[in-house]
Scaffold this motif. Structure first.
Motif, mmCIF file in Angstrom:
data_model
loop_
_atom_site.group_PDB
_atom_site.id
_atom_site.type_symbol
_atom_site.label_atom_id
_atom_site.label_comp_id
_atom_site.label_asym_id
_atom_site.label_seq_id
_atom_site.Cartn_x
_atom_site.Cartn_y
_atom_site.Cartn_z
ATOM 1 N N ASN A 349 0.818 -1.220 0.000
ATOM 2 C CA ASN A 349 0.000 0.000 0.000
ATOM 3 C C ASN A 349 0.847 1.264 0.000
ATOM 4 O O ASN A 349 0.482 2.260 -0.639
ATOM 5 N N LYS A 350 1.975 1.239 0.704
ATOM 6 C CA LYS A 350 2.857 2.418 0.729
ATOM 7 C C LYS A 350 3.423 2.712 -0.658
ATOM 8 O O LYS A 350 3.464 3.865 -1.101
ATOM 9 N N ILE A 351 3.868 1.652 -1.342
ATOM 10 C CA ILE A 351 4.439 1.844 -2.669
ATOM 11 C C ILE A 351 3.344 2.206 -3.676
ATOM 12 O O ILE A 351 3.525 3.087 -4.526
ATOM 13 N N ALA A 352 2.199 1.546 -3.580
ATOM 14 C CA ALA A 352 1.091 1.850 -4.494
ATOM 15 C C ALA A 352 0.633 3.295 -4.322
ATOM 16 O O ALA A 352 0.271 3.954 -5.306
ATOM 17 N N ASP A 353 0.646 3.794 -3.093
ATOM 18 C CA ASP A 353 0.331 5.209 -2.848
ATOM 19 C C ASP A 353 1.263 6.122 -3.646
ATOM 20 O O ASP A 353 0.836 7.126 -4.227
ATOM 21 N N LYS A 354 2.548 5.758 -3.664
ATOM 22 C CA LYS A 354 3.537 6.578 -4.382
ATOM 23 C C LYS A 354 3.268 6.561 -5.884
ATOM 24 O O LYS A 354 3.349 7.597 -6.556
ATOM 25 N N PHE A 355 2.961 5.367 -6.427
ATOM 26 C CA PHE A 355 2.592 5.280 -7.841
ATOM 27 C C PHE A 355 1.373 6.155 -8.127
ATOM 28 O O PHE A 355 1.341 6.932 -9.093
ATOM 29 N N TYR A 356 0.360 6.007 -7.304
ATOM 30 C CA TYR A 356 -0.887 6.736 -7.498
ATOM 31 C C TYR A 356 -0.657 8.247 -7.482
ATOM 32 O O TYR A 356 -1.128 8.972 -8.374
ATOM 33 N N ASN A 357 0.086 8.712 -6.495
ATOM 34 C CA ASN A 357 0.330 10.161 -6.374
ATOM 35 C C ASN A 357 1.147 10.695 -7.537
ATOM 36 O O ASN A 357 1.019 11.867 -7.905
ATOM 37 N N PHE A 358 1.998 9.847 -8.115
ATOM 38 C CA PHE A 358 2.854 10.303 -9.227
ATOM 39 C C PHE A 358 2.084 10.366 -10.540
ATOM 40 O O PHE A 358 2.264 11.312 -11.325
ATOM 41 N N ILE A 359 1.224 9.383 -10.795
ATOM 42 C CA ILE A 359 0.565 9.332 -12.105
ATOM 43 C C ILE A 359 -0.787 10.051 -12.134
ATOM 44 O O ILE A 359 -1.372 10.215 -13.184
ATOM 45 N N ILE A 360 -1.284 10.467 -10.963
ATOM 46 C CA ILE A 360 -2.555 11.187 -10.901
ATOM 47 C C ILE A 360 -2.269 12.652 -10.574
ATOM 48 O O ILE A 360 -1.729 12.976 -9.519
ATOM 49 N N ASN A 361 -2.621 13.516 -11.468
ATOM 50 C CA ASN A 361 -2.384 14.946 -11.246
ATOM 51 C C ASN A 361 -3.711 15.702 -11.168
ATOM 52 O O ASN A 361 -4.664 15.349 -11.832
#
Length: 361
Positions: A349-361
């Motif tokens: 979940n921590k890593i997926a959060d980082k992916f999500y925050n990076f690709i969603i603007n």
């Protein structure tokens, strides 16, 4: 009804592999976001789905078989399929995995204005050949963002691609659920595709040199990249007369049982991006011994704290440390307990959060 935003995940297939496992983990995470509709495009040669995916993900595959005897024509058909499918989905963001395949996605979407985020999953200094290296330099600046798995990779990509939006995101490490009912055995475990760079043949040789008849070496993984290494390793094991002590387990759906009944994880790979299996072994409390190749193992292993990093291809040192671990219950316990703690920073979940925050603007 409010139209949901759309995330499009693009990958050749979900066959058994590290890159594919990460994409499946991200698919589960994104599909829990009620405000998003998640699409998965599989466009490679086989389009296999080995990993579990969410029921509410929308999967797209070409309707035609990829005929390798007509490679150029089928490649063009796949490019056309990918372009039209992305246009019809009209995604708010696209995430593409695969160093060779990202070029393909970026080519297919030339002229389209959808934001594309690409992530390479291999050793960052690895040449993919003149054509693909040139294409990467030409096409990667078109991406909205680039995801590097390690800090070393980010530094290399910054020089190669002159891109100002590169983020470092490690892999989400799938937690292995501990089970006291599974008894430990004297097993040295290695998990990975049977490809040359994993150097399983060298691992077999040094394991045999240690001469511990009450221990077994188990290698979980199957043939890949058309290298046919399973048969070669079987020949080597037979020549060394160690069939009873070395087991080639092939592809396994239940790898966790192997982690849980083993005492040591050994990884002789010479080339990595970010090795998921090291993190999985750590989450199961295994001490890990690995070669310190240019990127990957050093992001997970703190030398002498939660495992051992061995200078690349120093087999003598690898053998020495592996022997020590096999002989020392206390050292295995110390390193394994530390490993369980340090790997938590890579929780899914921590890593997926980082992916999500990076690709969603």
């Amino acid at each position: 009804m409010v139209d949901r935003k759309r995330i499009c995940l693009v990958i050749p297939s979900l066959h058994a592999g590290g890159m594919e496992r990460v994409m499946s983990e991200l698919a589960h995470y994104f599909c829990k976001k009620k405000e998003y509709e998640v699409h998965l495009i599989l466009y490679g040669l086989t389009r296999e789905i080995f990993y579990d995916i969410p029921e509410n993900i929308i999967v797209h595959k070409p309707k035609f078989e990829f005929n390798n005897s007509k490679r150029t024509w089928n490649t063009l058909k796949t490019l056309w399929f990918l372009r039209n499918k992305i246009k019809s989905i009209h995604p708010d963001t696209i995430l593409s995995f695969g160093e060779l395949w990202n070029n393909f996605v970026l080519l297919a979407t030339i002229g389209l204005r959808f934001p594309i985020y690409v992530s390479d999953r291999c050793q960052p200094d690895k040449s993919l050949g003149k054509l693909h290296d040139s294409l990467r330099k030409l096409l990667y600046p078109r991406a909205k963002g680039i995801i590097a798995q390690t800090q070393i990779a980010k530094e290399m990509y910054s020089n190669q691609f002159k891109h100002n939006n590169i983020d470092v995101i490690g892999n989400p490490i799938r937690a292995v659920q501990l089970n006291d009912k599974i008894e430990k055995e004297n097993i040295v475990l290695s998990v990975g595709r049977l490809i040359k760079s994993k150097q399983h043949d060298e691992l077999i040789k040094l394991f045999v040199k240690i001469k511990k008849p009450n221990w077994k070496l188990v290698i979980v993984g199957d043939d890949a990249l058309k290298q046919n290494n399973m048969s070669k390793l079987k020949v080597l094991i037979k020549e060394l007369n160690v069939e009873e002590n070395i087991i080639l387990a092939g592809k396994q759906n239940d790898v966790d049982t192997y982690y849980l009944k083993s005492r040591i994880f050994a990884f002789t790979s010479s080339s990595e991006g970010f090795p998921n299996v090291i993190g999985e072994a750590q989450s199961a409390g295994l001490p890990v011994i690995a070669f310190d190749c240019i990127a990957g193992p050093s992001d997970l292993i703190k030398n002498n704290q939660n495992g051992y990093l061995i200078p690349l291809n120093n087999y003598e040192k690898f053998e020495e440390k592996l022997r020590y671990l096999m002989e020392s219950d206390d050292e295995r316990l110390r390193l394994g307990e530390n490993a369980k703690k340090t790997v938590r920073e890579f929780e899914a979940n921590k890593i997926a959060d980082k992916f999500y925050n990076f690709i969603i603007n």
